[in-house]
Design a protein around this motif. Structure first.
Motif, PDB file in Angstrom:
ATOM      1  N   LEU A 111       0.824  -1.195   0.000  1.00 37.40           N
ATOM      2  CA  LEU A 111       0.000   0.000   0.000  1.00 37.40           C
ATOM      3  C   LEU A 111       0.865   1.256   0.000  1.00 37.40           C
ATOM      4  N   ARG A 112       0.306   2.322  -0.513  1.00 37.81           N
ATOM      5  CA  ARG A 112       0.984   3.616  -0.409  1.00 37.81           C
ATOM      6  C   ARG A 112       1.010   4.052   1.058  1.00 37.81           C
ATOM      7  N   TRP A 113       2.068   4.714   1.467  1.00 42.03           N
ATOM      8  CA  TRP A 113       2.263   5.144   2.852  1.00 42.03           C
ATOM      9  C   TRP A 113       2.357   3.963   3.815  1.00 42.03           C
ATOM     10  N   TRP A 114       2.878   2.852   3.327  1.00 42.91           N
ATOM     11  CA  TRP A 114       2.924   1.658   4.162  1.00 42.91           C
ATOM     12  C   TRP A 114       3.716   1.833   5.469  1.00 42.91           C
ATOM     13  N   PRO A 115       4.737   2.682   5.562  1.00 47.30           N
ATOM     14  CA  PRO A 115       5.401   2.820   6.870  1.00 47.30           C
ATOM     15  C   PRO A 115       4.450   3.254   7.985  1.00 47.30           C
ATOM     16  N   LEU A 116       3.489   4.120   7.630  1.00 48.66           N
ATOM     17  CA  LEU A 116       2.522   4.586   8.626  1.00 48.66           C
ATOM     18  C   LEU A 116       1.604   3.455   9.056  1.00 48.66           C
ATOM     19  N   TRP A 117       1.099   2.678   8.098  1.00 54.07           N
ATOM     20  CA  TRP A 117       0.175   1.583   8.433  1.00 54.07           C
ATOM     21  C   TRP A 117       0.906   0.499   9.231  1.00 54.07           C
ATOM     22  N   THR A 118       2.143   0.241   8.881  1.00 58.48           N
ATOM     23  CA  THR A 118       2.900  -0.780   9.604  1.00 58.48           C
ATOM     24  C   THR A 118       3.117  -0.378  11.060  1.00 58.48           C
TER      25      THR A 118
END
Length: 532
Positions: A111-118
């Motif tokens: 997903l885009r912006w995956w560091p935030l979701w992780t």
């Protein structure tokens, strides 16, 4: 040379597994016992790199590897006197939650912006681990690694979940920077001119994001209380007694009278120094958990000894006792013992430790280990918040592992506690890192709640912690110790206290929403099924 996809996948597995294992070991180094707190973000970074764009089942394996490399050594103290089986069972069970996290991280890594979701998924995973089963066991949360440094301040704004989120976000941002740079330098020569500059720019933005989190934490310290114990409210003189035990181990209380006598004697010695003008007279005296494993309600001799100590010091004593009842149960009880009136208000531990203080489904778990029968009588759970009044001083009492639970800590401050007290007994863990790990929890709670914290341990580590998380006084393991400190009774509420569990639930919802988006079928596959 390149091979078929299956072969390339087999080549990738070893380095991903090694990276996950290294991530778990590096995360371990951030925790008490090693205290390299700056390394904590490298754990989430390693997991993010290892599972990036992998299938969920690969993420399960890689998360399990990281979890085992972290939890098995972190929790080694749990097997000190009961053997390897309970220790490994606990470590493997805790690691299974990280396996779920690995799978979820793999799914959301596209997903885009995956560091935030992780980073949000780390909070969600820890929220689950802290509640299930049997009330959960949230030891080893990311936030508990931050006993100093810029990210510790965030505890005052969003509690331990926000600190853990910040640690994870720094790590995942660093992972995104590494992946962007790798893409820039490993693309085929004919594409490098096209992708290198955007990739380098993405790497720089990701690194800047990590730095921004750290800078935010550093700035967040500015309005918070400092290292002073006496600022922020009227002060009370508090004495902490660490009487020590005859010997370490599961049979520390085989000489229960000796343990009680040790705490009485240390209190009498303090009373002598007070009478000589060498120490101020305390308003409150705090004894640890298990300081009287002889029930003073039913044993007149034990009651006389506690009366003797309270009369000599001229102040109420908070006694940690094991009390018979109700019925076939026993109760881990804090008793306010007044020098004139004797025993008064009590607090019964609300969260007894499963497999330590009671055995759930005893007949079933006996099939795996007869160690369950070391707990001969189950402890019952109390139902009242641990706010106690000792001579006008309102203490928020937490017994031993209760300090690890957000809700129990929040309850006593909401109940009007001007300071926190942790009564604990660590004799059953010997000379291990357990005591330091538990002290770290108190340091986070001090910042989170804006309160000084007094830790009274039977055999160490006893400590006095200022509202900024700094340790003002501390004892050694298995040595008698007595502290007397002036401590402000605060009544202000931090943002974290007002927000309660909201930051954790919000971050959990963000992570869960990202996972649902990642699980949504791709448009192409939806069309394919529709035309079939």
């Amino acid at each position: 040379m390149t091979g078929p996809p299956a072969a390339r996948g087999r080549v990738r597995w070893p380095w991903r597994t090694l990276l996950a294992a290294a991530g778990g070991l590096v995360l371990l180094l951030a925790f008490p016992g090693y205290d390299l707190v700056a390394l904590a973000p490298l754990g989430p970074a390693a997991l993010a790199l290892a599972v990036h764009r992998q299938r969920a089942r690969s993420g399960l394996w890689l998360g399990l590897v990281l979890g085992l490399a972290f939890f098995v050594p972190l929790l080694s103290w749990s097997g000190t006197y009961v053997g390897w089986f309970p220790w490994l069972a606990l470590g493997i069970f805790q690691a299974s939650y990280v396996a779920l996290l690995g799978a979820a991280t793999a799914l959301t890594s596209r997903l885009r912006w995956w560091p935030l979701w992780t980073a949000a998924l780390w909070v969600a995973d820890e929220a689950l681990r802290g509640r299930l089963p049997f009330g959960g066991f949230p030891w080893g949360r990311l936030g508990f690694s931050q006993t100093e440094g810029p990210l510790l301040s965030l505890a005052a704004y969003g509690g331990v979940p926000l600190v853990g989120f910040a640690v994870a976000l720094v790590g995942t941002s660093l992972a995104a920077a590494v992946l962007a740079l790798r893409r820039a330098w490993h693309d085929p020569p004919d594409r490098r001119a096209v992708v290198r500059h955007p990739a380098v720019r993405r790497a720089a933005l990701a690194a800047a994001g990590a730095l921004a989190v750290l800078l935010t934490g550093a700035l967040a310290w500015l309005p918070l209380p400092g290292a002073s114990l006496t600022e922020g409210g009227p002060t009370a003189t508090v004495a902490v007694i660490q009487g020590d035990v005859p010997r370490a181990g599961l049979d520390f209380n085989a000489q229960r009278r000796a343990v009680l006598d040790n705490h009485v004697q240390r209190t009498l010695e303090l009373a002598g120094r007070v009478a000589a003008g060498e120490e101020p007279r305390p308003d409150v005296v705090v004894w640890p958990e298990n300081s009287s494993d002889i029930d003073p309600y039913t044993n007149a001799d034990a009651a006389r000894q506690i009366d003797r100590a309270a009369a000599a010091i001229g102040a109420p004593i908070l006694v940690g006792a094991v009390v018979d009842g109700p019925g076939e149960y026993v109760s881990n009880t804090a008793i306010v013992w007044d020098p004139a009136e004797g025993p008064g208000d009590t607090y019964v531990k609300r969260h007894p430790v499963p497999f330590g203080e009671y055995i759930p489904h005893r007949s079933f778990f006996r099939l795996f280990s007869d160690k369950v029968d070391l707990v001969r009588r189950d402890f019952t759970a109390g139902d009242e918040v641990g706010v106690l009044d000792l001579g006008g001083v309102r203490l928020g009492d937490l017994i031993c592992f209760e300090i690890v639970y957000d809700g129990l800590t929040r309850d006593v401050v909401q109940g009007g506690a001007g300071m926190l007290v942790v009564q604990t007994n660590n004799a059953t863990f010997g000379y291990t890192d357990e005591s330091e790990q538990q002290l770290a929890l108190s340091r986070l709670r001090a910042v989170e709640q804006g309160r000084s914290v007094v830790v009274a341990a039977t055999s160490g580590i006893s400590a006095v912690v200022a509202p900024d998380g700094s340790v003002v006084r501390s004892s050694e393991l298995f040595e008698p110790a007595v502290f007397v400190e002036e401590i402000a009774q605060r009544d202000t509420a931090t943002i974290a206290q007002r927000a309660g569990a909201a930051p954790e639930w919000l971050l959990t919802a963000v992570g869960a929403a990202a996972l649902l988006v990642a699980l949504r079928p791709a448009p192409g596959r939806q069309r394919g099924r529709g035309g079939a």
